[in-house]
Design a protein around this motif. Structure first.
Motif, PDB file in Angstrom:
ATOM      1  N   GLN A  96       0.820  -7.742   0.566  1.00 28.79           N
ATOM      2  CA  GLN A  96       1.753  -6.661   0.222  1.00 28.79           C
ATOM      3  C   GLN A  96       0.998  -5.504  -0.430  1.00 28.79           C
ATOM      4  OE1 GLN A  96       4.530  -8.884  -2.191  1.00 28.79           O
ATOM      5  NE2 GLN A  96       5.441  -9.875  -0.404  1.00 28.79           N
ATOM      6  N   THR A 106       4.896  -9.398  -9.074  1.00 25.22           N
ATOM      7  CA  THR A 106       3.726  -8.658  -8.569  1.00 25.22           C
ATOM      8  C   THR A 106       3.607  -8.845  -7.058  1.00 25.22           C
ATOM      9  OG1 THR A 106       2.455 -10.610  -9.150  1.00 25.22           O
ATOM     10  CG2 THR A 106       2.245  -8.726 -10.619  1.00 25.22           C
ATOM     11  N   PRO A 107       3.103  -7.817  -6.391  1.00 20.96           N
ATOM     12  CA  PRO A 107       2.930  -7.956  -4.945  1.00 20.96           C
ATOM     13  C   PRO A 107       1.851  -8.979  -4.611  1.00 20.96           C
ATOM     14  CG  PRO A 107       2.258  -5.745  -5.701  1.00 20.96           C
ATOM     15  CD  PRO A 107       2.699  -6.502  -6.908  1.00 20.96           C
ATOM     16  N   THR A 108       2.045  -9.670  -3.521  1.00 25.90           N
ATOM     17  CA  THR A 108       1.005 -10.600  -3.055  1.00 25.90           C
ATOM     18  C   THR A 108      -0.125  -9.754  -2.447  1.00 25.90           C
ATOM     19  OG1 THR A 108       1.951 -10.781  -0.844  1.00 25.90           O
ATOM     20  CG2 THR A 108       2.782 -12.333  -2.494  1.00 25.90           C
ATOM     21  N   PHE A 127       4.429  -3.512  -8.173  1.00 25.64           N
ATOM     22  CA  PHE A 127       5.277  -2.951  -7.123  1.00 25.64           C
ATOM     23  C   PHE A 127       5.530  -1.468  -7.384  1.00 25.64           C
ATOM     24  CE2 PHE A 127       6.606  -7.389  -6.082  1.00 25.64           C
ATOM     25  CZ  PHE A 127       6.358  -7.336  -4.722  1.00 25.64           C
ATOM     26  N   GLN A 163      -0.863 -15.356   7.356  1.00 29.77           N
ATOM     27  CA  GLN A 163       0.047 -16.420   7.788  1.00 29.77           C
ATOM     28  C   GLN A 163       1.324 -16.419   6.975  1.00 29.77           C
ATOM     29  OE1 GLN A 163      -2.378 -19.893   7.353  1.00 29.77           O
ATOM     30  NE2 GLN A 163      -3.093 -19.742   9.457  1.00 29.77           N
ATOM     31  N   THR A 164       2.252 -17.230   7.459  1.00 30.28           N
ATOM     32  CA  THR A 164       3.494 -17.449   6.711  1.00 30.28           C
ATOM     33  C   THR A 164       3.163 -17.970   5.317  1.00 30.28           C
ATOM     34  OG1 THR A 164       4.334 -18.230   8.790  1.00 30.28           O
ATOM     35  CG2 THR A 164       5.729 -18.597   6.891  1.00 30.28           C
ATOM     36  N   GLY A 165       3.920 -17.570   4.358  1.00 22.89           N
ATOM     37  CA  GLY A 165       3.683 -18.066   3.006  1.00 22.89           C
ATOM     38  C   GLY A 165       2.863 -17.096   2.165  1.00 22.89           C
ATOM     39  N   THR A 166       2.345 -16.042   2.834  1.00 17.32           N
ATOM     40  CA  THR A 166       1.527 -15.078   2.100  1.00 17.32           C
ATOM     41  C   THR A 166       2.365 -13.905   1.602  1.00 17.32           C
ATOM     42  OG1 THR A 166       1.059 -14.002   4.205  1.00 17.32           O
ATOM     43  CG2 THR A 166      -0.581 -15.578   3.408  1.00 17.32           C
ATOM     44  N   GLY A 167       3.640 -13.886   1.986  1.00  9.99           N
ATOM     45  CA  GLY A 167       4.510 -12.767   1.610  1.00  9.99           C
ATOM     46  C   GLY A 167       4.445 -11.642   2.629  1.00  9.99           C
ATOM     47  N   LYS A 168       4.031 -11.973   3.865  1.00  7.12           N
ATOM     48  CA  LYS A 168       3.824 -10.912   4.853  1.00  7.12           C
ATOM     49  C   LYS A 168       5.141 -10.269   5.310  1.00  7.12           C
ATOM     50  CE  LYS A 168       3.563 -13.906   8.879  1.00  7.12           C
ATOM     51  NZ  LYS A 168       4.984 -13.787   9.220  1.00  7.12           N
ATOM     52  N   THR A 169       6.247 -11.016   5.255  1.00  4.58           N
ATOM     53  CA  THR A 169       7.516 -10.420   5.708  1.00  4.58           C
ATOM     54  C   THR A 169       7.867  -9.210   4.845  1.00  4.58           C
ATOM     55  OG1 THR A 169       8.151 -12.690   6.172  1.00  4.58           O
ATOM     56  CG2 THR A 169       9.848 -11.040   6.490  1.00  4.58           C
ATOM     57  N   ALA A 170       7.733  -9.383   3.542  1.00  3.46           N
ATOM     58  CA  ALA A 170       8.030  -8.248   2.655  1.00  3.46           C
ATOM     59  C   ALA A 170       6.994  -7.150   2.825  1.00  3.46           C
ATOM     60  CB  ALA A 170       8.072  -8.725   1.205  1.00  3.46           C
ATOM     61  N   ASP A 228      11.846 -21.214   5.418  1.00  5.17           N
ATOM     62  CA  ASP A 228      11.695 -21.156   3.971  1.00  5.17           C
ATOM     63  C   ASP A 228      12.780 -22.020   3.324  1.00  5.17           C
ATOM     64  OD1 ASP A 228      10.555 -20.349   1.637  1.00  5.17           O
ATOM     65  OD2 ASP A 228      11.724 -18.506   1.494  1.00  5.17           O
ATOM     66  N   TYR A 246      10.744 -10.999  -7.986  1.00  2.09           N
ATOM     67  CA  TYR A 246       9.308 -10.883  -7.703  1.00  2.09           C
ATOM     68  C   TYR A 246       8.667  -9.928  -8.691  1.00  2.09           C
ATOM     69  CZ  TYR A 246      10.823 -12.960  -3.325  1.00  2.09           C
ATOM     70  OH  TYR A 246      11.386 -13.768  -2.397  1.00  2.09           O
TER      71      TYR A 246
END
Ligand code: AMP
Length: 509
Positions: free
Chosen positions: A29, A24-26, A4, A47-54, A318, A22
């Motif tokens: 990210q 490491t970044p997904t 990060f 998709q959801t679950g990949t950390g896309k919101t962050a 979540d 957290y």
């Protein structure tokens, strides 16, 4: 491996990330944050679950850390398809912006306009909204979007499914294309989504993270192939099967999400589970927002054991520990299966996902198996095996009982009580039904033939004198109905003679 701290994020954002735990970044990210921080448009296929919101909140917070919001002119806008997702994005902002003084407002339906108006009037850095409510505010003249510097469209494919694309186009049109940066996320790139991105995004950094086609290995999966005894009974029998499956899990099922394809079924299933003593509640788009929030909160807090949900309402939710997912229906989009079962087995925990598949859904099941590249193990129908066990255990007595029940069932079919019998012995009804129908058809055929005969005899009767008729009727009576050599009209071969007698009597009179 990217850290990060390599991503040029605001130090206060880095501190919040660290506090969130957290490390490491997904992949999304690591790839989306640098171009977003450079001010470029981003097209994220994830998709959801990949950390896309962050992947969009972290650069947004960094970009918005400098500058101040003006009244009614938000500096950024995040559009989400559902209220729950919007609320979740808002929570993400709270988490990552906690060391910065940024203001935000959540504009979602089902909540009063008053508070939302007040927040907009004060000026907000981040506006998180569902399209419908945002347009309502705009039309009331309360909102000016020309100062939006960063606009995010989250879950665009779901927006498409929900018919929001015209709204999204309108909202794009209300912003200034020359000063607006766009971060656009979609799980799939349908042609309509491609068209929108070609129209509104300018030379975006296109980032595609591996499709979540494989479910986590720690989710035990299974499917029960089920066929209702009759089409009109399929629903109730399927609900009984669901209850049996839940009960079969016993204490291992600490909490569960049950997915249905239709909102109507969400309500019906939740109601039926409650009726049978389960702690269950529904969640779908037609329910009042305060109720949805309450239901979700009580599920998160462990007060509610079973959440019955539609895809849209549960998308992106979540909830860290869900022991079971039951698919009451096979989802019609194969990707939804991965989403749905991904609600369980999170954070290294074990999970179980059980699905019910009726014959008409077999094609969708094949699509899912193609996507996840494995066969979902077939589970035995517990209702069937329970019955078979009972039959085995009861041995000879059982056979006697079987004879008895067969007789009872036959008579119940005749005495118009088939429903009760069928509810108790759903599968055997299947075998019984054709015979009953066959018998009925034969009876009807005989009746039709006798109807054909009847007018003739009536004609004869009308031509013959009353005396003759009377004498014939009395002779019939003395000889006893069908034993008189004439067939009895319309009532089959097994007719007790006294019925024939009265029949003839009625005819005579
Ligand atoms: P999302 O795809 O945005 O819905 O995120 C899914 C889950 O991943 C959420 O529970 C996040 O809190 C979590 N998450 C996001 N970024 C990270 C990260 N870098 N490391 C670990 N978990 C993360």
């Amino acid at each position: 491996m990217t850290k990060f701290s390599d991503l040029n994020l605001n130090p206060k954002v880095l501190k919040a990330i660290d506090e969130a735990g957290y490390e490491t970044p997904t992949p999304i990210q690591a790839e989306a944050i640098p171009p977003a921080l450079e001010g470029r448009d981003v097209l994220g296929i994830a998709q959801t679950g990949t950390g896309k919101t962050a992947s969009f909140t972290l650069p947004m917070i960094t970009l918005l850390a400098r500058g101040r919001a003006r009244a009614r002119m938000p500096r950024s806008l995040v559009l989400c398809p559902t209220r729950e997702l919007a609320a979740q994005v808002a929570e993400n902002f709270d988490t990552y912006a906690k060391h910065l003084k940024l203001t935000k407002a959540l504009l979602i339906g089902g909540v009063s306009f008053k508070e939302q108006d007040a927040a907009i009037d004060r000026g907000v850095d981040v506006l998180i909204a569902t399209p419908g409510r945002l347009l309502d505010h705009f039309e009331r003249g309360k909102l000016i979007l020309s100062d939006v510097k960063v606009m995010v469209v989250d879950e665009a494919d779901r927006m498409l499914d929900m018919g929001f694309i015209p709204d999204i186009e309108r909202i794009f049109g209300m912003t200034n294309p020359l000063t607006r940066q766009t971060l656009f996320f979609s799980a799939t790139m349908a042609p309509e989504i491609e068209r929108i991105t070609n129209t509104f995004l300018s030379a975006p950094a296109r980032i595609e993270v591996a499709r979540q086609a494989t479910a986590s290995e720690n989710i035990e999966q299974g499917v029960v192939m089920f066929k209702g005894s009759r089409r009109d009974r399929e629903g109730s029998e399927k609900r009984k099967l669901l209850r049996t499956l839940i009960d079969g899990e016993g204490e291992k099922c600490t909490n569960a999400i049950i997915f249905c394809n239709r909102k109507m079924d969400v309500d019906v299933v939740a109601k039926s589970l409650k009726k049978y003593g389960h702690n269950a509640a529904p969640i779908h788009g037609d329910l009042d927002q305060s109720q949805r929030t309450k239901t979700l909160d009580s599920f998160r807090e462990g007060e509610l054991r079973i959440l019955v949900a539609s895809d849209v309402a549960a998308r992106g939710l979540d909830v860290p520990s869900v022991s079971h997912v039951f698919n009451f229906d096979v989802p019609s989009h194969a990707e939804d299966y991965v989403h749905r079962i991904g609600r369980t087995g999170r954070a290294g925990r074990d999970g179980k996902a059980v699905m019910i598949c009726v014959p008409k859904d077999e094609k969708n099941l094949a699509d899912i198996e193609r996507l996840v590249q494995r066969e979902i193990p077939r589970l035995e129908n517990p209702l069937k095996s329970a019955k078979e066990e009972a039959a085995k255990d009861s041995g000879k007595d059982g056979a006697e009982e079987k004879k008895y029940t067969t007789r009872t069932r036959r008579s119940s079919a005749k005495t118009s009580e088939p429903r009760k019998a069928a509810d108790e012995t759903a599968d055997s009804t299947k075998d019984r039904q054709p015979k009953t129908e066959e018998r009925q058809a034969k009876t009807e055929e005989r009746q039709t033939k006798s109807e054909d005969r009847r007018p003739k005899s009536n004609d004869n009767r009308s031509r013959s004198s009353d005396n003759r008729s009377n004498s014939r009727s009395s002779s019939n009576r003395s000889r006893g109905g069908r034993d008189n050599g004439k067939s009895v009209v319309g009532l089959g071969d097994h007719l007790p003679s006294f019925i024939a007698l009265s029949f003839e009597e009625r005819r005579a009179s």
